[in-house]
Scaffold this motif. Structure first.
Motif, PDB file in Angstrom:
ATOM      1  N   MET A   1       0.625  -0.711   0.010  1.00  0.00           N
ATOM      2  CA  MET A   1       0.225   0.055   0.454  1.00  0.00           C
ATOM      3  C   MET A   1       1.235   1.142  -0.260  1.00  0.00           C
ATOM      4  N   ILE A   2       2.452   1.660   0.371  1.00  0.00           N
ATOM      5  CA  ILE A   2       2.881   2.641   1.147  1.00  0.00           C
ATOM      6  C   ILE A   2       3.292   2.586  -1.011  1.00  0.00           C
ATOM      7  N   GLN A   3       4.186   1.328  -1.444  1.00  0.00           N
ATOM      8  CA  GLN A   3       4.535   1.379  -2.384  1.00  0.00           C
ATOM      9  C   GLN A   3       3.687   2.101  -3.373  1.00  0.00           C
ATOM     10  N   ALA A   4       2.194   1.579  -3.431  1.00  0.00           N
ATOM     11  CA  ALA A   4       1.307   2.299  -4.849  1.00  0.00           C
ATOM     12  C   ALA A   4       1.156   3.900  -4.373  1.00  0.00           C
ATOM     13  N   ALA A   5       1.754   4.164  -3.029  1.00  0.00           N
ATOM     14  CA  ALA A   5       1.038   6.141  -2.765  1.00  0.00           C
ATOM     15  C   ALA A   5       2.859   5.920  -3.472  1.00  0.00           C
ATOM     16  N   ASN A   6       3.796   5.909  -3.221  1.00  0.00           N
ATOM     17  CA  ASN A   6       4.678   6.082  -3.548  1.00  0.00           C
ATOM     18  C   ASN A   6       4.579   5.743  -5.102  1.00  0.00           C
ATOM     19  N   THR A   7       3.837   5.312  -6.330  1.00  0.00           N
ATOM     20  CA  THR A   7       4.237   5.254  -7.855  1.00  0.00           C
ATOM     21  C   THR A   7       2.910   5.642  -8.049  1.00  0.00           C
ATOM     22  N   GLN A   8       1.756   6.143  -7.360  1.00  0.00           N
ATOM     23  CA  GLN A   8       0.974   7.239  -7.419  1.00  0.00           C
ATOM     24  C   GLN A   8       1.387   9.027  -7.317  1.00  0.00           C
ATOM     25  N   LEU A   9       2.690   8.771  -6.724  1.00  0.00           N
ATOM     26  CA  LEU A   9       2.661  10.601  -6.058  1.00  0.00           C
ATOM     27  C   LEU A   9       3.912  10.926  -7.205  1.00  0.00           C
ATOM     28  N   THR A  10       4.751   9.851  -7.551  1.00  0.00           N
ATOM     29  CA  THR A  10       6.350   9.721  -7.822  1.00  0.00           C
ATOM     30  C   THR A  10       5.957  10.754  -8.989  1.00  0.00           C
ATOM     31  N   PRO A  11       4.880  11.340 -10.118  1.00  0.00           N
ATOM     32  CA  PRO A  11       4.779  11.913 -10.901  1.00  0.00           C
ATOM     33  C   PRO A  11       4.781  13.444 -10.828  1.00  0.00           C
ATOM     34  N   TYR A  12       4.267  13.654  -8.713  1.00  0.00           N
ATOM     35  CA  TYR A  12       4.291  14.999  -8.836  1.00  0.00           C
ATOM     36  C   TYR A  12       4.960  15.246  -7.753  1.00  0.00           C
ATOM     37  N   TYR A  13       6.276  14.332  -7.394  1.00  0.00           N
ATOM     38  CA  TYR A  13       6.910  15.533  -6.450  1.00  0.00           C
ATOM     39  C   TYR A  13       7.905  16.577  -7.011  1.00  0.00           C
ATOM     40  N   ASP A  14       7.951  17.261  -8.268  1.00  0.00           N
ATOM     41  CA  ASP A  14       9.098  18.016  -8.280  1.00  0.00           C
ATOM     42  C   ASP A  14       7.644  19.621  -8.143  1.00  0.00           C
ATOM     43  N   THR A  15       6.211  19.111  -8.749  1.00  0.00           N
ATOM     44  CA  THR A  15       5.524  20.157  -8.587  1.00  0.00           C
ATOM     45  C   THR A  15       4.844  20.216  -7.297  1.00  0.00           C
ATOM     46  N   ILE A  16       5.201  19.130  -5.961  1.00  0.00           N
ATOM     47  CA  ILE A  16       4.239  19.554  -4.729  1.00  0.00           C
ATOM     48  C   ILE A  16       6.110  20.460  -3.862  1.00  0.00           C
ATOM     49  N   ALA A  17       7.404  20.084  -5.001  1.00  0.00           N
ATOM     50  CA  ALA A  17       8.325  20.905  -4.585  1.00  0.00           C
ATOM     51  C   ALA A  17       7.855  22.534  -5.272  1.00  0.00           C
ATOM     52  N   GLN A  18       7.949  22.687  -6.203  1.00  0.00           N
ATOM     53  CA  GLN A  18       7.618  23.688  -7.076  1.00  0.00           C
ATOM     54  C   GLN A  18       6.949  25.096  -6.449  1.00  0.00           C
ATOM     55  N   LYS A  19       6.285  24.242  -5.466  1.00  0.00           N
ATOM     56  CA  LYS A  19       4.331  24.795  -5.349  1.00  0.00           C
ATOM     57  C   LYS A  19       4.811  25.270  -3.397  1.00  0.00           C
ATOM     58  N   ASN A  20       6.400  24.796  -2.898  1.00  0.00           N
ATOM     59  CA  ASN A  20       6.541  25.364  -1.668  1.00  0.00           C
ATOM     60  C   ASN A  20       6.240  24.777  -0.675  1.00  0.00           C
ATOM     61  N   LEU A  21       5.521  23.089  -1.374  1.00  0.00           N
ATOM     62  CA  LEU A  21       4.304  22.372  -0.110  1.00  0.00           C
ATOM     63  C   LEU A  21       5.380  21.450   0.340  1.00  0.00           C
ATOM     64  N   THR A  22       4.678  20.166   1.190  1.00  0.00           N
ATOM     65  CA  THR A  22       5.387  19.364   1.270  1.00  0.00           C
ATOM     66  C   THR A  22       4.369  18.008   0.800  1.00  0.00           C
ATOM     67  N   VAL A  23       4.530  16.807   0.866  1.00  0.00           N
ATOM     68  CA  VAL A  23       4.260  16.231   0.998  1.00  0.00           C
ATOM     69  C   VAL A  23       2.817  15.861   1.404  1.00  0.00           C
ATOM     70  N   ASN A  24       3.519  15.778   3.438  1.00  0.00           N
ATOM     71  CA  ASN A  24       2.798  15.716   4.092  1.00  0.00           C
ATOM     72  C   ASN A  24       1.546  16.989   4.521  1.00  0.00           C
ATOM     73  N   GLU A  25       1.932  18.040   3.616  1.00  0.00           N
ATOM     74  CA  GLU A  25       1.012  19.144   3.536  1.00  0.00           C
ATOM     75  C   GLU A  25      -0.989  18.839   3.076  1.00  0.00           C
ATOM     76  N   VAL A  26       0.175  18.288   1.362  1.00  0.00           N
ATOM     77  CA  VAL A  26      -0.231  17.903   0.035  1.00  0.00           C
ATOM     78  C   VAL A  26      -1.642  17.303   0.908  1.00  0.00           C
ATOM     79  N   LEU A  27      -1.342  15.430   1.686  1.00  0.00           N
ATOM     80  CA  LEU A  27      -2.153  15.320   1.781  1.00  0.00           C
ATOM     81  C   LEU A  27      -3.080  15.326   2.420  1.00  0.00           C
ATOM     82  N   SER A  28      -2.327  16.136   3.480  1.00  0.00           N
ATOM     83  CA  SER A  28      -3.583  16.738   4.914  1.00  0.00           C
ATOM     84  C   SER A  28      -4.736  17.280   3.836  1.00  0.00           C
ATOM     85  N   LEU A  29      -4.157  18.275   3.213  1.00  0.00           N
ATOM     86  CA  LEU A  29      -5.494  18.866   2.910  1.00  0.00           C
ATOM     87  C   LEU A  29      -6.288  17.965   2.175  1.00  0.00           C
TER      88      LEU A  29
END
Length: 550
Positions: free
Chosen positions: A391-419
């Motif tokens: 289940m963790i691996q699937a979450a990593n696979t789904q978010l992998t294309p968006y890690y750069d976008t998250i960084a560009q928006k000055n957001l963290t993965v935890n903030e994105v997942l929380s919202l």
């Protein structure tokens, strides 16, 4: 003188002769004996011949006998002729008798009657003729089987002809009726054969499309060689007891336009439908055999860790009611809270857990929201740890294309997942999700709290549980908890559930609006947005309070 004597003799002697002959004839007639009918042999009656006909004596109509008429000299009746006896009387009588016989014979020849003068002789002759005819008739009746009489022959011919005609008509009718019956039977047989064939074909195809064994979820590793046709694949699957009929698979995939089957190893089970198998074959297999799956675990979108812990105990891949997996709820909750396991996962997926909150940050569960909602297979070698890691691996696979976008928006993965976890519970479609995410950003940019009821319910342990509308509306907004987003600003300490990829995308690409408030209709789930607090209060009263009170 001779003439006178001749005349006198003829008057007396001729009368006497005639009377004497009549008396003799009468005597002879009395003496005549007719043949007894019983003396004749009766013809034997055969059952196969016509009924016995009575033989009646044939009546012979005799023509009346006419006596010759002689012209004698007229004499006076009152005058008495003297009777003169002559010596030569006998001689004259003999001569006269001869003359009379000659005259009578001439008359008889002229009238075409038998030479016998007397009536008695004529009757005897006629009776002889009749007796001869009767004997001939008797002989003919004896031969009736072979030579019937003309009358009988004609009547029998007519009867036989009529019977033959009737028999012909009957035979024709019988032939017509028989032909009609034969045709009807043939038609019925054809209908039955066609109907039976169609019914058999329908059931054959219908049965072939259905799973081989809907209760058997035990998968097998099936190897599909490169270049295999649908016919060859069907034969392989049938031979491996995965499907019922390879031919049905061949025609079914052609009819449904399944193509481009890929080679490799596939884990297939007898409870799979033909469409499921065909879809897997189009996706492609593995280069090496993978352990067959024993069942499936379904994790719906928006589930919390406690809900997921219950889901891992249910085998969703089985058609049996309440089918279980070898995993327990307690083992799952123990593993997701195990620091060693968490450290292992952080090391294995560094980008995913780069902003993972610490245990002392006030969060409830560190891994909450990091287990991606999806369907997972488990095998004989699967453990609770391996299931959670999948289940963790699937979450990593789904978010992998968006890690750069998250960084560009000055957001963290935890903030994105929380919202995204809040958006998941507040909206029901992609448009509402983007508008809800935009509203949250507007509030945070304005220095406002998110003001979500969901975080308080989660803090109270009620999120995901069955609650009433009144409980959801009358939450404690003064609850002392880092999850109280009425009193605490920001995204909160961490996700409150496992969001879907759609909610994650909405957070990364929110709608540009000027809303600050929203409320969902408690009956329909439709979200109503407001720019001012007054509009928001009106919407709350209309779509929440009024419906709760009613």
């Amino acid at each position: 003188m001779v003439d006178k004597e001749t005349t006198e003799f003829s008057r007396g002697s001729f009368k006497e002769k005639i009377l004497r002959q009549l008396e003799e004839n009468a005597a002879k007639q009395a003496e005549t004996k007719f043949p007894d009918p019983e003396d004749f042999e009766r013809p034997s009656r055969s059952d196969s011949e016509e009924p016995e006909r009575k033989i009646e004596p044939r009546k012979v109509d005799l023509e009346p006998f006419k006596l010759p008429v002689f012209d004698f000299p007229a004499a006076d009746e009152n005058e008495e002729e003297p009777f003169v006896e002559n010596e030569n009387l006998s001689e004259e009588g003999d001569s006269l008798r001869q003359n009379l016989d000659g005259v009578v014979s001439e008359e008889i020849q002229n009238q075409d009657i038998p030479p016998q003068f007397s009536r008695s002789e004529s009757k005897v002759q006629d009776e002889k003729v009749e007796q001869e005819q009767f004997s001939e008739k008797k002989e003919s009746e004896k031969m009736v089987k072979h030579q019937p009489s003309r009358r009988t022959n004609s009547s029998s011919k007519k009867t036989s002809l009529s019977k033959k005609n009737k028999n012909k008509n009957k035979n024709k009718k019988k032939k017509k009726v028989t032909a009609g019956k034969i045709i009807a039977v043939i038609v019925v047989l054809l209908v039955l054969v066609v109907g039976g064939t169609g019914w058999y074909g329908y059931n054959f195809v219908k049965s072939g499309i259905q799973p081989l064994d809907s209760k058997n979820a035990t998968a097998k590793s099936i190897n599909i060689p490169a270049g295999s046709s649908s016919k060859q694949i069907g034969e392989i699957l049938q031979r491996q007891s995965i499907i019922k009929n390879g031919m049905v698979f061949q025609y079914y995939t052609k009819f449904k336009n399944y193509s481009e089957f890929k080679s490799g190893y596939y884990n297939l089970a007898p409870n799979m439908s033909l469409s499921t198998i065909a879809s897997k074959l189009e996706e492609g297999g593995t280069e090496k055999p993978v352990a067959p799956t024993l069942g499936k675990i379904l994790v719906p979108e928006g589930y919390t860790l406690t809900q997921i812990a219950k889901a891992v105990t249910v085998n969703s891949g089985s058609n049996e009611k309440n089918a279980k997996t070898p995993f327990s709820e307690a083992d799952f909750m123990k593993t997701v809270q195990d620091p060693t396991f968490i450290a292992k996962m952080v090391k294995a997926y560094p980008k995913l857990f780069a902003s993972l909150p610490t245990k002392d940050s006030g969060i409830k569960y560190q891994l909450e929201g990091y287990l991606f909602p999806a369907t997972y297979d488990y095998t004989k070698s699967s453990t609770v740890e391996s299931v959670i890691e999948n289940m963790i691996q699937a979450a990593n696979t789904q978010l992998t294309p968006y890690y750069d976008t998250i960084a560009q928006k000055n957001l963290t993965v935890n903030e994105v997942l929380s919202l995204a976890a809040l958006v998941e519970k507040e909206a029901n479609n992609d448009d509402d999700r983007r508008n809800v995410a935009g509203t949250f950003y507007n509030r945070m940019n304005a220095g406002m709290t998110l003001g979500s009821n969901l975080s308080i319910l989660y803090a109270e342990g009620k999120l995901g549980e069955k609650t009433s509308l009144s409980e959801d509306a009358n939450i404690d907004t003064n609850l002392d908890s880092p999850y109280n987003l009425y009193t605490n600003t920001g995204f909160g300490p961490g996700p409150v559930d496992s969001p879907s990829l759609s909610s994650i995308k909405a957070v990364l690409d929110p709608a540009q609006n000027d809303y600050f408030y929203f409320v969902a209709d408690v009956t329909t789930g439709k979200v109503y947005f407001a720019k001012t607090l007054a509009e928001q209060n009106a919407n709350v009263q209309k779509y929440v309070n009024d419906k709760i009170s009613s």
